[in-house]
Design an enzyme around this catalytic site. Sequence first.
Site, PDB file in Angstrom:
ATOM      1  N   HIS A 348       0.824  -1.207   0.000  1.00  0.00           N
ATOM      2  CA  HIS A 348       0.000   0.000   0.000  1.00  0.00           C
ATOM      3  C   HIS A 348       0.860   1.260   0.000  1.00  0.00           C
ATOM      4  CE1 HIS A 348      -2.398   3.179   2.021  1.00  0.00           C
ATOM      5  NE2 HIS A 348      -3.328   2.746   1.178  1.00  0.00           N
ATOM      6  N   CYS A 739      -2.775  -2.791 -15.556  1.00  0.00           N
ATOM      7  CA  CYS A 739      -2.909  -1.762 -14.530  1.00  0.00           C
ATOM      8  C   CYS A 739      -2.154  -2.106 -13.258  1.00  0.00           C
ATOM      9  CB  CYS A 739      -4.365  -1.436 -14.240  1.00  0.00           C
ATOM     10  SG  CYS A 739      -5.264  -2.829 -13.555  1.00  0.00           S
TER      11      CYS A 739
HETATM   12  C1  PEP Z   1      -3.295  -5.790  -9.457  1.00  0.00           C
HETATM   13  O1  PEP Z   1      -3.546  -6.769  -8.761  1.00  0.00           O
HETATM   14  O2  PEP Z   1      -2.362  -5.763 -10.270  1.00  0.00           O
HETATM   15  C2  PEP Z   1      -4.077  -4.550  -9.317  1.00  0.00           C
HETATM   16  C3  PEP Z   1      -3.886  -3.526 -10.138  1.00  0.00           C
HETATM   17  O3  PEP Z   1      -4.963  -4.495  -8.294  1.00  0.00           O
HETATM   18  P1  PEP Z   1      -4.546  -4.207  -6.764  1.00  0.00           P
HETATM   19  O4  PEP Z   1      -3.116  -3.821  -6.732  1.00  0.00           O
HETATM   20  O5  PEP Z   1      -5.463  -3.133  -6.301  1.00  0.00           O
HETATM   21  O6  PEP Z   1      -4.824  -5.536  -6.116  1.00  0.00           O
END
Ligand code: PEP
Length: 781
Positions: A348, A739
Site C-alpha cells: 500500500h 494496470c
Molecule cells: C493488481 O492486482 O495488479 C491490481 C492492479 O490491483 P490491486 O493492486 O489493487 O490488487
Amino acid sequence: LTPETAAALERKTKNARFVWDAYRRFVQMFASVVAGVAHEPFEQALSGAKEKAGVKDDTGLTADALKDLTSLEKRIYASEKGSAFPDDPRDQLRAAIEAVFASYWGKKAEDYRRIEKIASSLGTAVTVQAMVFGNTGDRSGTGVAFTRDPTTGEDRLYGEWLANAQGEDVVAGIRTPRPIAQLETALPEVFSSLQRVKETLERRFRDAQDIEFTWEDGKLYLLQTRTAKRGAVAAVRIAADLLRARTIDAKEAVSRVEPRQFQQLLARIFDVEAKAKAQKDGRVLASGLPASPGAASGPVVFNPEDAEAFAKTGKPAILVRRMTSPEDIAGMHAAAGLLTSVGGMTSHAAVVARGMGKCCIVGCALLRIDEAANCFQAGDRWVKKGERISIDGFTGEVILGDLPTQDSEVVEVVQGRRNPATSRVFGDVDTVLRAADSVRRLRVRANADTPEDARVARYLGAEGIGLVRTEHMFFAEDRILPMREMILADTVLARKVALAKLLPYQRADFAGMFKAMAGLPVTIRLLDPPLHEFLPETDAIQRAVASRIGMDLHELQERVKAHQELNPMLGHRGCRLGVSHPEIYEMQARAVIEAACEVSHQDIVVKPEIMVPFIGVAKELEILRKLIVDEAERVLAERGEKIAYSVGTMIEIPRAAITANQVARFADFFSFGTNDLTQMTFGISRDDAEKAFLPDYEAKGILPENPFAVLDRDGVGGLVEIAVERGRREKPGLKCGICGEHGGDPSSIAFCHKVGLDYVSCSPYRVPIARLAAARAALSS
Ligand code: PEP
Ligand code: MG
C-alpha cells in the site's frame, strides 16, 4: 625518441627545452604503459628535480634540468626493469604496439567487456600516427572538453586546458587546468578553431561529443572524440535541442534519453556532496527497497495524526510505520516522505507514494519500529519522534540527520507552482515526450483515485484512467461510517440502507473523475479488498462506531470477528463480494452511470468503463455483467438517457488467464492486474515476500529481479500472452491493458508492447516515463 633523433629535433626546432621535456615524458610513459614499471619512482624523480631547481611547476624546469631528469629516468628504468631503455625507434614502436594488443586482455578491458556485453572475440586494432606536441612553448597546449555542458546540456564548449603541456597533465592534476572560457581571451585563434571542430563533429555524429585536443604553435589538432556521457537534465536538453535544430529526428531523440533519467527529473534529489559526506561519516542507518524515487528530510513521526500535525506547523515529517493502510492516507499525504519496515514494491505504501509522487522506502527490515513508544531502533541507534532523518527514494538509504534537497522543476510546473514558460527543463521534457508520442503504439493511461491525481496525470499526458480503485474512496471520515454500517449489516435491507448513504459520495467522486478526464476513458473498478480491512480494530474505535450506528458493542465485536479470514488476499474479496452481496456492485454501477449522465449534461464527453476485479471463472463475470448492465440500463431508462459504457474485467487470477477465451465472452476489455497475477502465479505473498526471502532469491540468482517491480516474462508474462491470445481468439480486437504496478516499469512496458497490449496504466508521475518507454519499445521491436 632516441639520443640521435633528440639531437636532430633540437636542431630542427631550436627548442632544447621542448625536446628534453618530451623525452622525459616519453621515458616515464613508456616505462609505465609499455614496460609495466611502477610510476612512483618517476614521480619522485620529477618532484626531486623541481625541488632542486626551486620551482613549483614542471614548466619552470630548464632544458638542462630536463636533460638530467631524462638520464635519471633511464637509470630508474634500467634498475626496475633489469634491461636498458631501448634506444632503437623500431624497438620502441614494436613494444608500444604489442603493449596495446596486450592491454586487450588486461583485467580492466575484460571487466568492461563483460559489463557492456561485448564479445572478446572481436579483437582490437592499433593506430600508429604522428605526434603533435602541446609542450613546445606558450603557444602550445592541451585540453579536454565537452561540446555541450554535460550537466545542464547548454550548447557551449565546457572543459579545461593547460598551456605548454601534454594531454596527461590535464587529467593527472599536476597543474590546475583553466576553464575553457579563458582560452577565448588567451588564444582566440585556437578557441575559434575549437568552435569549428565542435560544429563539424556534432554535424558528423549528430550528438554531443567528449573531445581531447592539443595545439602546437597555435595550430589545433584533435586527438580523440567520443559520445559524451551526460546527466539527466543534459540528456533531455541535448536531445530536445538537436531535434529542434533538425539534426536528429523524433526516433533518434527518443533513443537518446533513458526512461530512468526522466525519473530523476521528476524527483527531488539530495545535494550530492552532502550525501557523500553523510555516507563517509557513517550516518546511513539502514536501507530498504527504493519504492518511490525522491529525497526527503524531516522529523520522524510514527502515526498519521502526528504527520498531519507536523505539516500544519510547516515542518512536514517522515512518516515511519511498520506498514500503511488506506486509513493513513491523510497522514501520508501530509508527510514529506514515507518509510516502512515491512511490505514490498506493491505494498500500500509503495503504490500510494508513487501515485502521489512522494519519496518512499518500504521493507526496511532492519528497523525495529515501536509505534506505541514513538521510536525505532536501527542497529544500536535509537531514533525518537521529532529527531530528523533523511530518506533516499532512489537508493533506499535511511540517513541520520538533515540533508539539503533540491526541488524538481518539472514537478513544480505540474503542481501549478511554476509557470511552464519559465522552466527550460519542462519545455525540453515536453519536446522529447512529443517525439515519443509520434513513435509509440502503446497508449498510456494512469491509475488515479482522485480528481487531483487525474488532473496531474492528464497534464503529464495520460490518455485516460486505467484504474480507479474505488475502495480508496471509502476511507474519508464522512464515508467510513456508512461503509462500516453497510459491512456490519445483518440483513439485505439494512445493507441497502447503508449503501444508499454511500451512493451520493460515489456519484460525486466519479463525476469528479469524468470531468477531470473529459473526453477520455475512465476505468472504474468495483469494490475489491476483503471487507475486514474497513472494520474498526481498536477497542476505542469499535466503541465509537457501535454508539454511532446504534449497535451493541459485543454484537459489533462478534461481527468484526466473523469477517476475519486466515488468508484474506485469497478470501472473500473482489467479484466474490459482488456475488454474495449483489447490492454493493449495483450501487456502484448506479453511481457510475448517474455520474456519467450528470457530467454529460455539462457537454462533457464521458467514457465510463466498469471493471470487475478478481475473476477466476467465466460464470462469475456472466452473472456480474448482467447485474451491472441491468442496473445501468435501469438508470438510463429512469432518466431517458443514452450513454455508451463498457464492462470488462481484470485478469489477475491465473485461472482467468488460462480460460481467457471463456472469460472474453462476457468482457468488453481485459486489464491485467499483474500485482495479484504475480502473487498468485509464483505463490508469493506480495505483502511479505520482500522482507522474508526475495532478497535471498535475488542474491542467489534464483530470480534475476524482484518480480513485483519487473514483470516476470517467462511465467507471469507467459500467462499474459496466453490470455491475450485466447481472449482475442474469442473476441477479435479485444482491448487489453495492464494496470498492475508493472505498467510504469520500462522493461515491463517493452514486454507489453511486444505481446500487443493496447495500453499500459501507471501512477500519474510515471506517465512521462511510460510514454518514453513505450516509444523506445516501438523502436527496438
Ligand atoms: C493488481 O492486482 O495488479 C491490481 C492492479 O490491483 P490491486 O493492486 O489493487 O490488487
Ligand atoms: Mg489486484
